[in-house]
Design a protein around this motif. Structure first.
Motif: not given
Length: 583
Positions: A275-281, A316-321
């Motif tokens: 959620x933080x990532x999708x909110x641009x934060x 964009x900035x989160x990779x659950x890898x």
């Protein structure tokens, strides 16, 4: 010769390889077409790798480096709207990549927990709990930490339990140690968790009991032992979790961190970061290590089920890898597995080695499945026997799935038998270290109490690993071990093998000290490569994400004993300044 059609996956790999190979050329061509958004000039800029280790200036457009070079070369690229940052001789370098941290826990504890330093005495811990209990609302739990592992025996007595009961003033109390692997609970918390004298040790956990009465003392070792209590704690609200995530981002950016691997991601935590990532934060690259342990909340998915659902959280900035596996516990609690036995004690006798949470067959079976899905594992292994188990399992996976396979990690890689050093490179496994918690510290003293001073001092053979060609990556384990994500104490510890603050004298296996350049690589490009992001970040090179920091001193021009005093003046992520943030 007849042309052969490439398999779809091979074609994709070839296309990806060609694209990456062409990045510098494409960036150079684009530079000629449009001016950069930002020019950073007049600095001592340490690139870590590339054509040259040091440059005077670089240019950034659309969040990526498009050129590096001299002041004059880069100045010619400027357009009428290009912003220019004059470093006035200051040192700049790639942002830090922390390969092992628990940022959501760190941010939450800073904001909401009953915190105290691991150096706190028994009496200071009780005073802090009493203060927190006095301010707690009716029905609240007092949850916090971190007490030192040197206090394991001290907290596991009826007298200690009575003292914690008094300090808690009727509130349930659950306190973690600095390793995050053990808890100290008061009677009210034990009651709510259903733990009594009749409770048996769960698989992988220990409920400490008084030898005379058989009653629980309040000491609970490893997650399965305190899971029932964790499930009774009121869930963290979404609002608090989001606030903690944003606070963690600000904290890590202030330390110069632009990339982090969350070392243990429950599905709930993954949802918050998403959620933080999708909110641009989300102000850093985040690689998540998905939990394979039973959740405190049964509705949450873990293990392969969470792996199958992970794409819904990617951003964009989160990779659950990655997936996180705990092969053992920690040496001070005698829950790590060693090739040689622990020192004798009343509980375990004279020939106790500890044990792993997996058999070889169990671990191989799980790793084979993950490896085939393209998912590397971060395997916690603090004893040399569990570490050997990890390498043995990967060896079998390579035989079944082929080389090079996924680059799995051994988390902490604390104690390593000489015969296993060269296997990291041979098997394409990362040795992940957390020097902030092992240069001479209280945790090291607690380890010595369990395995002896001589063995405890032979921890983290970093120089030997580097000489063997292993990929060594660095992390903080924040908030475990220390109350800060500050990487500069760990970097200094790598160079000096001493406590940067001088609280604990002496050097820890000084032969394993490394040079500053090696230490910086461990915390930048090496960690990026370990996280699967070596082509995206970790160095100042054309085509990569513009993740860089500006320091208050040139690390190469100061005594090594001053590295821990370093202050990060500015942090940029994807070419955007994230520290200090504009008000």
């Amino acid at each position: 010769m007849r042309n052969k059609k490439l398999a779809p996956c091979a074609a994709r790999r070839l296309a990806a390889g060609l694209t990456l190979a062409l990045l510098p050329w494409l960036a150079a061509a684009a530079t000629r077409a449009a001016p950069p958004d930002l020019i950073v000039r007049n600095g001592s800029i340490y690139t870590v790798r590339g054509e040259t280790a040091w440059v005077e200036a670089f240019a950034v457009r659309d969040g990526r480096y498009v050129a590096t070079g001299t002041n004059a070369e880069i100045a010619r690229l400027a357009g009428p709207k290009t912003r220019v940052l004059d470093l006035r001789g200051a040192m700049a370098m790639p942002g830090i990549n922390d390969v092992h941290a628990h940022p959501l826990d760190g941010g939450y504890e800073d904001l909401y927990a009953c915190n105290f330093a691991p150096s706190s005495t028994f009496e200071q811990v009780l005073a802090r709990v009493a203060d927190c209990a006095a301010r707690a609302e009716p029905g609240d739990w007092v949850v916090g930490g971190a007490w030192s592992s040197t206090m394991l025996a001290q907290v596991s007595t009826p007298a200690a339990l009575a003292a914690l009961d008094k300090a808690g003033a009727g509130h349930p109390v659950l306190l973690r140690d600095e390793t995050f692997h053990n808890r100290w609970a008061n009677s009210e918390a034990l009651k709510r968790g259903g733990i009594t004298r009749d409770s048996a040790d769960p698989a992988g956990g220990v409920i400490a009991k008084d030898p005379a009465s058989g009653q629980p003392t309040g000491l609970l070792k490893e997650f399965p032992a305190f899971l029932a209590l964790e499930r009774q704690i009121p869930p963290r609200t979404q609002a608090r979790q989001l606030a903690a995530a944003r606070a963690a981002g600000a904290t890590m950016n202030a330390c110069g961190i632009t990339g982090v691997q969350d070392a243990f991601s429950s599905e709930a935590a993954l949802a918050i970061w998403s959620q933080v990532d999708r909110d641009g934060g989300l102000p850093f690259h985040m690689v998540a290590s998905l939990s394979a342990m039973p959740s405190a909340f049964p509705a949450e998915r873990t293990g392969l089920a969470l792996v199958e659902a992970r794409e819904q959280y990617r951003g964009a900035n989160l990779r659950p890898d990655f997936v996180k596996l705990f092969l053992d516990g920690v040496p001070p609690a005698r829950t790590a597995e060693f090739l040689q036995p622990y020192l004798p004690d009343a509980e375990h006798g004279a020939h106790y080695h500890g044990h792993s949470n997996f058999t070889r067959d169990q671990l191989v079976d799980l790793l084979v499945q993950l490896d085939r899905r393209g998912v590397p594992a971060k395997m916690h292994a603090t004893g040399d026997a569990s570490l050997r188990l990890a390498l043995d399992a990967v060896d079998e996976v390579r035989k079944r799935n082929g080389m090079p396979g996924q680059r799995h990690q051994v988390a902490h890689a604390s104690f390593i038998a000489d015969a296993d050093l060269a296997r990291f490179r041979a098997l394409n496994v990362t040795a992940e270290i957390s020097p902030m918690i092992w240069y001479p510290t209280g945790l090291g003293m607690a380890t010595a109490m369990a395995i002896g001073k001589e063995r405890a001092e032979r921890i983290f053979p970093v120089a030997s690993l580097l000489r063997s060609g292993a990929l060594v990556a660095g992390g903080s384990d924040w908030p475990a071990g220390q109350p800060t994500a500050n990487p500069w104490t760990g970097i200094e510890g790598l160079v000096t093998r001493r406590d940067p603050f001088g609280a604990i004298p002496g050097a820890l296996w000084p032969e394993q000290a490394v040079g500053l350049a090696s230490a910086l690589r461990i915390y930048t490009i090496n960690s990026a490569e370990a996280m699967g992001m070596g082509r995206e970040t970790g160095s100042i090179e054309t085509g990569k994400s513009a993740d860089f920091i500006v320091l208050d001193r040139n690390l190469f021009r100061i005594p090594a004993g001053q590295i821990h005093e370093t202050t990060v003046k500015q942090t940029f992520f994807r070419g955007r300044q994230v520290h200090p943030r504009a008000e």
